[in-house]
Design an enzyme around this catalytic site. Structure first.
Site, short mmCIF file in Angstrom:
data_model
loop_
_atom_site.label_atom_id
_atom_site.label_comp_id
_atom_site.label_asym_id
_atom_site.label_seq_id
_atom_site.Cartn_x
_atom_site.Cartn_y
_atom_site.Cartn_z
N CYS A 28 -8.90 24.06 -1.70
CA CYS A 28 -8.93 25.53 -1.72
C CYS A 28 -10.11 25.93 -0.84
O CYS A 28 -10.33 25.31 0.20
CB CYS A 28 -9.04 26.07 -3.15
SG CYS A 28 -10.41 25.36 -4.10
N ARG A 82 -5.12 34.55 2.53
CA ARG A 82 -6.16 33.71 3.12
C ARG A 82 -5.53 32.53 3.86
O ARG A 82 -5.97 32.16 4.95
CB ARG A 82 -7.11 33.20 2.04
CG ARG A 82 -7.97 34.29 1.41
CD ARG A 82 -8.89 33.74 0.34
NE ARG A 82 -9.94 32.90 0.91
CZ ARG A 82 -10.77 32.15 0.18
NH1 ARG A 82 -10.65 32.12 -1.15
NH2 ARG A 82 -11.71 31.43 0.77
#
Length: 281
Positions: A239, A182
């Site tokens: 995050c 990611r």
């Protein structure tokens, strides 16, 4: 037991000692799974904290998928259980610690510093053969806190402005806790587009947890995060939406460092306020 972690055997030894226990199991892709698991089986006397409903505030335009609730809102929920700053509180999820770490951060940030995470989670509790049941404790009554002083988070948080400062100053590290795929922009299963905040480095939360679902040793974590101490630097952690970043923050505290700042809006907020071409490595 420290103010960070507790083992299954340590918890079992104090289970009848007026300890407050919260089950935080959750699934980002199926928000009902955690509560269904809790209803089926949990540690005796555990209450349930839902990531979306209890550990997050109201989603508004461009504030991320799991914004922190107002401190007074969460403080009222905690107080409704009869919890005081002297109470021992144990939080757990399955074995990845993402959601338990978020609850741990929020409780510590309100001054409940005797809150600990069950190391190894519910999976290890069962493996050890300790008791579980499906009895649901009476839910607390919602209360309002009457206080003349404003209630604020007592652990460091980072605004978008502070993130932008971290981008441009050598004295800050901007650290992304997401999986590397990611971070580098190969995949993005949740948020509008793939990539990372410019200037961030990737220290995935998966690195601080072992294959059995335990936090790695203090010695490992001290070495893993030693670059923070070497430069005497501050760090901002994010995050996707302020959940797995809390795993990294907890591991940093286990390693002996001061609490770093949480940017709870994370990549999900950044995408909303910066709808630009993805940044890839």
């Amino acid at each position: 037991m420290t103010n960070t972690l507790i083992s299954a055997s340590e918890l079992n030894a104090i289970l009848d000692n007026n300890v407050f226990i919260f089950d935080c199991r959750f699934d980002l892709f199926n928000p009902d799974v955690g509560f269904n698991q809790y209803q089926s089986e949990h540690i005796p006397n555990a209450h349930y904290l839902h990531l979306n409903n209890d550990l997050s505030g109201q989603i508004a335009s461009e504030n991320g998928r799991h914004p922190l609730p107002k401190p007074e809102q969460f403080a009222a929920l905690v107080a409704s259980y009869g919890i005081t700053p002297d109470s021992t509180v144990v939080v757990y999820d399955d074995k990845n610690h993402c959601y338990a770490s978020r609850a741990w951060w929020m409780l510590h940030a309100l001054g409940y510093t005797k809150t600990v995470v069950l190391n190894g989670g519910f999976s290890n509790w069962k493996q050890q053969g300790f008791t579980t049941n499906s009895e649901i404790p009476e839910p607390p009554e919602k209360q309002k806190i009457s206080s003349q002083k404003p209630i604020n988070w007592q652990l460091p948080t980072a605004s978008v402005e502070k993130v932008k400062t971290a981008q441009s100053q050598d004295s800050f590290f901007l650290i992304d806790a997401r999986e590397n795929q990611r971070f580098i922009g190969e995949v993005e299963p949740i948020d509008p587009y793939a990539g990372h905040i410019p200037g961030a480095i990737n220290k995935t939360w998966l690195d601080v947890i072992d294959s059995e679902g335990f936090f790695k040793s203090k010695e490992f974590l001290a070495d893993y995060w030693s670059f923070l101490q070497e430069k005497d630097s501050d760090s901002v952690h994010y995050c996707g939406s302020g959940v797995t970043a809390c795993v990294n923050i907890l591991s940093i505290i286990i390693a002996g460092h001061k609490p770093p700042a949480l940017y709870s809006g994370g990549w999900s907020q950044w995408c909303g306020i910066n709808p630009k071409k993805p940044i890839k490595s």
